[in-house]
Design a protein around this motif. Structure first.
Motif, PDB file in Angstrom:
ATOM      1  N   ILE A   1      43.994  11.820  21.003  1.00  0.00           N
ATOM      2  CA  ILE A   1      43.360  12.564  19.912  1.00  0.00           C
ATOM      3  C   ILE A   1      43.341  11.682  18.668  1.00  0.00           C
ATOM      4  O   ILE A   1      44.364  11.060  18.322  1.00  0.00           O
ATOM      5  CB  ILE A   1      44.142  13.875  19.625  1.00  0.00           C
ATOM      6  CG1 ILE A   1      44.034  14.815  20.817  1.00  0.00           C
ATOM      7  CG2 ILE A   1      43.627  14.546  18.357  1.00  0.00           C
ATOM      8  CD1 ILE A   1      45.036  15.927  20.806  1.00  0.00           C
ATOM      9  N   GLU A   2      42.189  11.626  18.028  1.00  0.00           N
ATOM     10  CA  GLU A   2      42.034  10.828  16.812  1.00  0.00           C
ATOM     11  C   GLU A   2      42.333  11.715  15.608  1.00  0.00           C
ATOM     12  O   GLU A   2      41.774  12.807  15.485  1.00  0.00           O
ATOM     13  CB  GLU A   2      40.603  10.303  16.747  1.00  0.00           C
ATOM     14  CG  GLU A   2      40.354   9.299  15.657  1.00  0.00           C
ATOM     15  CD  GLU A   2      40.608   7.866  16.092  1.00  0.00           C
ATOM     16  OE1 GLU A   2      40.710   7.019  15.211  1.00  0.00           O
ATOM     17  OE2 GLU A   2      40.712   7.608  17.317  1.00  0.00           O
ATOM     18  N   VAL A   3      43.205  11.241  14.722  1.00  0.00           N
ATOM     19  CA  VAL A   3      43.585  12.048  13.560  1.00  0.00           C
ATOM     20  C   VAL A   3      42.787  11.576  12.345  1.00  0.00           C
ATOM     21  O   VAL A   3      42.687  10.369  12.110  1.00  0.00           O
ATOM     22  CB  VAL A   3      45.100  11.904  13.285  1.00  0.00           C
ATOM     23  CG1 VAL A   3      45.519  12.773  12.111  1.00  0.00           C
ATOM     24  CG2 VAL A   3      45.892  12.261  14.516  1.00  0.00           C
ATOM     25  N   PRO A   4      42.204  12.506  11.542  1.00  0.00           N
ATOM     26  CA  PRO A   4      41.459  12.085  10.353  1.00  0.00           C
ATOM     27  C   PRO A   4      42.358  11.351   9.365  1.00  0.00           C
ATOM     28  O   PRO A   4      43.555  11.627   9.283  1.00  0.00           O
ATOM     29  CB  PRO A   4      40.977  13.410   9.747  1.00  0.00           C
ATOM     30  CG  PRO A   4      41.145  14.431  10.801  1.00  0.00           C
ATOM     31  CD  PRO A   4      42.205  13.953  11.731  1.00  0.00           C
ATOM     32  N   LYS A   5      41.732  10.430   8.630  1.00  0.00           N
ATOM     33  CA  LYS A   5      42.481   9.572   7.714  1.00  0.00           C
ATOM     34  C   LYS A   5      43.251  10.383   6.652  1.00  0.00           C
ATOM     35  O   LYS A   5      44.398  10.093   6.334  1.00  0.00           O
ATOM     36  CB  LYS A   5      41.483   8.635   7.018  1.00  0.00           C
ATOM     37  CG  LYS A   5      42.084   7.352   6.488  1.00  0.00           C
ATOM     38  CD  LYS A   5      42.203   6.335   7.575  1.00  0.00           C
ATOM     39  CE  LYS A   5      42.991   5.131   7.116  1.00  0.00           C
ATOM     40  NZ  LYS A   5      42.876   3.992   7.955  1.00  0.00           N
TER      41      LYS A   5
ATOM     42  N   VAL B   1      41.226  17.469   7.434  1.00  0.00           N
ATOM     43  CA  VAL B   1      42.667  17.293   7.603  1.00  0.00           C
ATOM     44  C   VAL B   1      43.109  17.641   9.016  1.00  0.00           C
ATOM     45  O   VAL B   1      44.288  17.645   9.319  1.00  0.00           O
ATOM     46  CB  VAL B   1      43.466  18.156   6.600  1.00  0.00           C
ATOM     47  CG1 VAL B   1      43.241  17.668   5.191  1.00  0.00           C
ATOM     48  CG2 VAL B   1      43.143  19.618   6.747  1.00  0.00           C
ATOM     49  N   ARG B   2      42.141  17.926   9.883  1.00  0.00           N
ATOM     50  CA  ARG B   2      42.548  18.315  11.227  1.00  0.00           C
ATOM     51  C   ARG B   2      41.439  18.000  12.220  1.00  0.00           C
ATOM     52  O   ARG B   2      40.288  18.370  11.984  1.00  0.00           O
ATOM     53  CB  ARG B   2      42.843  19.813  11.230  1.00  0.00           C
ATOM     54  CG  ARG B   2      43.699  20.257  12.364  1.00  0.00           C
ATOM     55  CD  ARG B   2      44.141  21.676  12.098  1.00  0.00           C
ATOM     56  NE  ARG B   2      44.659  22.273  13.290  1.00  0.00           N
ATOM     57  CZ  ARG B   2      44.995  23.554  13.375  1.00  0.00           C
ATOM     58  NH1 ARG B   2      44.859  24.343  12.340  1.00  0.00           N
ATOM     59  NH2 ARG B   2      45.479  24.032  14.491  1.00  0.00           N
ATOM     60  N   ALA B   3      41.791  17.334  13.286  1.00  0.00           N
ATOM     61  CA  ALA B   3      40.812  17.070  14.345  1.00  0.00           C
ATOM     62  C   ALA B   3      40.626  18.340  15.164  1.00  0.00           C
ATOM     63  O   ALA B   3      41.487  19.211  15.159  1.00  0.00           O
ATOM     64  CB  ALA B   3      41.305  15.943  15.237  1.00  0.00           C
ATOM     65  N   LYS B   4      39.515  18.411  15.856  1.00  0.00           N
ATOM     66  CA  LYS B   4      39.274  19.602  16.689  1.00  0.00           C
ATOM     67  C   LYS B   4      40.070  19.470  17.988  1.00  0.00           C
ATOM     68  O   LYS B   4      39.820  18.599  18.800  1.00  0.00           O
ATOM     69  CB  LYS B   4      37.781  19.720  16.990  1.00  0.00           C
ATOM     70  CG  LYS B   4      36.997  20.400  15.893  1.00  0.00           C
ATOM     71  CD  LYS B   4      35.790  21.146  16.479  1.00  0.00           C
ATOM     72  CE  LYS B   4      35.173  22.093  15.466  1.00  0.00           C
ATOM     73  NZ  LYS B   4      34.573  21.398  14.318  1.00  0.00           N
ATOM     74  N   VAL B   5      41.035  20.361  18.134  1.00  0.00           N
ATOM     75  CA  VAL B   5      41.842  20.370  19.347  1.00  0.00           C
ATOM     76  C   VAL B   5      41.859  21.802  19.859  1.00  0.00           C
ATOM     77  O   VAL B   5      42.069  22.733  19.077  1.00  0.00           O
ATOM     78  CB  VAL B   5      43.288  19.918  19.051  1.00  0.00           C
ATOM     79  CG1 VAL B   5      44.120  19.919  20.321  1.00  0.00           C
ATOM     80  CG2 VAL B   5      43.310  18.539  18.419  1.00  0.00           C
ATOM     81  N   GLY B   6      41.609  21.968  21.133  1.00  0.00           N
ATOM     82  CA  GLY B   6      41.576  23.315  21.698  1.00  0.00           C
ATOM     83  C   GLY B   6      42.920  24.028  21.565  1.00  0.00           C
ATOM     84  O   GLY B   6      43.966  23.389  21.505  1.00  0.00           O
TER      85      GLY B   6
END
Lengths: 154, 394
Positions: free
Chosen positions: B112-116, B312-317
């Motif tokens: 999962i890629e986390v936003p900067k 501030v948050r990547a899309k994770v199910g």
């Protein structure tokens, strides 16, 4: 040194009997239980390898066996390697590496306490987290939760 | 008898004389003393069985497990998101750092890629939490040596940090702020200014603390040359964090195995140099933490300046299933390396989750260096390792 190079070096010193699995997230070297102490000794004392730190030691209850996982690290060379040793379910038994890394003492006690894996030659293999009279090994997948402890309902 | 009483870890000659006098007149026999499970010098519940001859310790047997909650078993019953609040309870004084390490492990496992922006917020929170827990350490170390004032000051400044956390996530101890893929919410209005102001205040206060406690002669006499931990022994026992750096080993995962946005920030790694005693003594371990507070202030300031805009948050199910595999991820926590070994079998729950904590290994190195020590020095030695018991027992 990458895990692959370490494996080649180890095989040159040690010969057959060890396997390498190039798992992209966590590559590891599979070692037979009877040779773990020799492998550990080479990893620690060979100046090129110099694994002076046992970062972590734990076990996994796999369907077919218990797998003991060793995470080694070299402060000097800043490289790391993961070892795995498989031991059967009916009589889980692995030689201790306590003499090679002092950190193994408590780690192995914890694995013994929670998985019931015995470590041959360990100086003080007693429970560390749970009371001495606790029955069963909680981190095993087939662990049955007790209804009472010393007559007290849980 | 006197052979056993090697008192090289005492600083003042008066005490040395008194002890050797005592050794001559008192021919005692060894006895076992329970120190704990409740004792002012332990932050949590820990029993130490001391084998002593009078005041001199010949062996220490720590008994742990009083706070064993079986977090690793609980993890197998929950999905990946659900375990996040439990990580707060690993090291309750540094819950943000524990959140971060867990989130990093699962993000690596599930790619999962986390936003900067989230990464920067995480670093700000982790460093503020590091300052908070080191301030508690300063206070309790003062208590251990008989100084009652520092803890009031330490808690006063920590309170400011807790206010910052409370306005961000509503909690003052167990934050549950980070999420797999980022953080739960963006920073609230006014956070950046308030945090900047706090850094300015704390920087000035640190000078006061050093004058009050760190360079206080009574404090130095109690701390210097006590509980010396040699570097090779520390590495052998897997000691990490400030305890390892106190022994002069320049080792910090934020630098040596960089994670999050630490490579973009400038900071130094303080190490023990044996300025007032020997390398690796209690004072070195103490001072490393005090200097780390300075570095953490530096990091927070830079991160506040560089804070980018964005998500501030990547899309994770809500329920996601990482592919089969395993990872070992470690982070530099205030008490040493916090490592998560996570095995996924492709389902929504971890198949196995092992938590390797700093305090567990740090405590295991206390018995070998405590032989021949006086009981009052043992209190100092144990205190200087700053162990937190829920982290050991899990």
């Amino acid at each position: 040194m990458t895990a692959n190079v370490i494996f080649e070096k180890l095989r040159a010193r040690f010969g057959e009997g060890i396997e390498f699995q190039d798992n992209s997230l966590l590559p590891f070297i599979k070692v037979r239980p009877d040779s773990i102490r020799k492998v550990a000794d080479i990893l620690r004392n060979n100046p090129d390898l110099g694994f002076d730190s046992l970062m972590c030691l734990t076990a996994v209850d796999n369907p077919a066996n218990f797998t003991i996982v060793y995470f080694l690290f070299s402060m000097k060379h800043q490289h790391k390697v993961t070892l795995k040793v498989e031991t059967p379910k009916d009589n889980p038994n692995v030689p201790t590496v306590e003499k090679i890394w002092s950190a193994a003492n408590w780690f192995e006690r914890e694995v013994y306490d929670l998985f019931g894996v015995k470590f041959d030659g360990h100086s003080n293999l007693v429970r560390i987290m749970l009371p001495d009279d606790w029955e069963g090994y909680p981190l095993r997948k087939d662990y049955q939760y007790p209804a009472t402890y010393r007559g007290l309902p849980l | 008898m006197s052979e056993k009483l090697k008192l090289d870890n005492r600083s003042t000659s008066i005490v040395k004389d008194a002890a050797s006098h005592m050794a001559e007149v008192v021919v005692g026999e060894e006895m076992l003393i329970n120190m704990g499970p409740q004792h002012p010098s332990t932050h949590g519940v820990l029993n130490k069985v001391l084998k002593t001859d009078g005041e001199i310790i010949s062996e220490v047997f720590p008994q742990i497990g009083y706070l064993h909650r079986g977090l690793e078993k609980i993890a197998e019953k929950l999905n990946y998101h659900q375990f996040m609040p439990y990580t707060d309870r690993i090291d309750y004084l540094a819950a943000m750092n524990c959140n971060l390490a867990y989130a990093m492990a699962i993000e690596k496992l599930a790619a999962i890629e986390v936003p900067k922006r989230a990464e920067y917020i995480r670093v700000i929170m982790a460093e503020l939490n590091r300052i908070a827990t080191h301030l508690v350490f300063m206070g309790t170390m003062g208590l251990e040596t008989g100084a009652w004032t520092p803890i009031v000051y330490g808690f006063r400044e920590r309170e400011e940090i807790l206010d910052l956390f409370e306005m961000t996530c509503g909690q003052r101890l167990t934050y549950n702020y980070m999420r797999i893929g980022g953080v739960s919410d963006d920073l609230p209005n006014g956070f950046v200014d308030k945090a900047r102001k706090f850094c300015d205040v704390l920087e000035k206060k640190l000078v006061e603390y050093n004058n009050l406690l760190s360079y206080n002669q009574i404090f130095i006499d109690r701390m210097a040359k006590v509980g010396v931990l040699p570097a090779d022994l520390a590495v052998d026992y897997g000691v990490t964090g400030p305890a390892l750096r106190g022994s002069g080993v320049k080792w910090d995962l934020r630098k040596n195995e960089p994670y999050s946005v630490y490579p973009e920030l400038e900071f130094d790694i303080p190490v023990g140099k044996g300025e007032l005693g020997k390398v690796g003594d209690a004072w070195d371990r103490y001072m490393v933490r005090m200097r780390e507070i300075e570095q953490s202030i530096r990091i927070v300031r830079q991160a506040l300046d560089k804070l980018p805009a964005g998500d501030v948050r990547a899309k994770v199910g809500r329920i996601f299933k990482p592919a089969q595999g395993e990872v070992y991820v470690r982070a530099e926590n205030p008490r040493g390396e916090l490592g998560f070994y996570v095995v996924s079998d492709g389902s929504a729950n971890p198949y196995r989750l092992k938590i390797r904590t700093g305090s567990f290994n740090n405590l295991s190195a206390v018995p070998p260096i405590s032989k021949g020590m006086m009981i009052s020095d043992f209190v100092i030695t144990l205190g200087s390792f700053d162990v937190v018991l829920p982290e050991i027992d899990r």
